[in-house]
Design an enzyme around this catalytic site. Sequence first.
Site, PDB file in Angstrom:
ATOM      1  N   PRO A  81      -6.878  -9.829   3.206  1.00 13.56           N
ATOM      2  CA  PRO A  81      -6.203 -11.024   3.549  1.00 13.56           C
ATOM      3  C   PRO A  81      -5.302 -10.860   4.710  1.00 13.56           C
ATOM      4  O   PRO A  81      -4.620  -9.539   4.918  1.00 13.56           O
ATOM      5  CB  PRO A  81      -5.213 -11.499   2.282  1.00 13.56           C
ATOM      6  CG  PRO A  81      -6.039 -11.151   1.188  1.00 13.56           C
ATOM      7  CD  PRO A  81      -6.778  -9.872   1.728  1.00 13.56           C
ATOM      8  N   VAL A 135      -4.093   3.530   4.030  1.00  9.56           N
ATOM      9  CA  VAL A 135      -5.391   4.252   3.896  1.00  9.56           C
ATOM     10  C   VAL A 135      -6.499   3.524   4.325  1.00  9.56           C
ATOM     11  O   VAL A 135      -7.252   4.220   5.150  1.00  9.56           O
ATOM     12  CB  VAL A 135      -5.379   4.183   2.288  1.00  9.56           C
ATOM     13  CG1 VAL A 135      -6.762   5.107   1.881  1.00  9.56           C
ATOM     14  CG2 VAL A 135      -4.407   4.991   1.443  1.00  9.56           C
ATOM     15  N   ASP A 156      -8.550   7.079  -4.152  1.00  2.94           N
ATOM     16  CA  ASP A 156      -7.772   7.736  -4.898  1.00  2.94           C
ATOM     17  C   ASP A 156      -8.451   7.474  -6.328  1.00  2.94           C
ATOM     18  O   ASP A 156      -7.505   7.660  -7.403  1.00  2.94           O
ATOM     19  CB  ASP A 156      -6.317   6.953  -5.021  1.00  2.94           C
ATOM     20  CG  ASP A 156      -5.222   7.709  -5.281  1.00  2.94           C
ATOM     21  OD1 ASP A 156      -5.325   9.046  -5.240  1.00  2.94           O
ATOM     22  OD2 ASP A 156      -4.047   7.189  -5.856  1.00  2.94           O
ATOM     23  N   GLY A 169      -2.033  -8.570   4.019  1.00  8.43           N
ATOM     24  CA  GLY A 169      -2.212  -7.362   3.740  1.00  8.43           C
ATOM     25  C   GLY A 169      -2.385  -6.375   4.701  1.00  8.43           C
ATOM     26  O   GLY A 169      -2.622  -5.021   4.350  1.00  8.43           O
TER      27      GLY A 169
END
Length: 247
Positions: A53, A33, A116, A56
């Site tokens: 991080p 996203v 979201d 990620g």
Amino acid sequence: MKGPYPEIQGGGSLILAWQVRSKRVLVVGGGEVAAGRIVNILNADAKVTVVSPREGLNEEVAYRIDQKQVDYVDRKFEPSDLDGADMVLTAVDDPEASSQIYKLCHEKRIPANIADVPPECDFYFGSVHRDGPLQIMVSTNGNGPKLASIVRKQIASGLPSNIGMAIQRVGILRKKLRKVAPAPDEGPKRMQWMSKVCEQYTLDELCEMTELDMETLLGFYRPGDVPSLEAVRLRESDGAYDGPFLI
């Protein structure tokens, strides 16, 4: 009984073309996203900082970082990251952290989009079709992103293939017109004349228009005429053109 003016339909969003050129946009998160958000913001010429991080990051976000397209902070979000930010986008799988970021943004009056979580969004991202200077956004106001994508594709499929180029050429002509007729009180006449050009010329003709064609066409601005492209080029071939406004 319907009134004389458009009826109000509440529940919508104010859809704007938000100019974020050179603005500082903070993106929290580095997944799929976030990758999409980063592309949208970079296309609008914003200055992007990604906080996430290293473990990620997905491949696309890592690529943007490696190519120095964005600034990068290798750690989790900290409140000080909001300093100097003009806009914040979060895309992390941590609802509690996302809500906390939104609250901090709200306190600092920084517009934010929490991926979201529609109630915690000051603005939404729609499904966008892009063709050069042309941008068409479809929004479902957070109700159905996939449906927005379907509608956008249907709209795009019905557009002429050369619409983007035609708009680009119109933009060049418009800039030239502003240079030769810069006075503020010329505004209504400029708009009326440009409207005539867009209405009378086909998309193919607009795409084919050369710089010389534009300069010759501008010579018809003062009397308010818009000759055909054939007439413009005939004037060029006859050697009658000698610069704008000399007609």
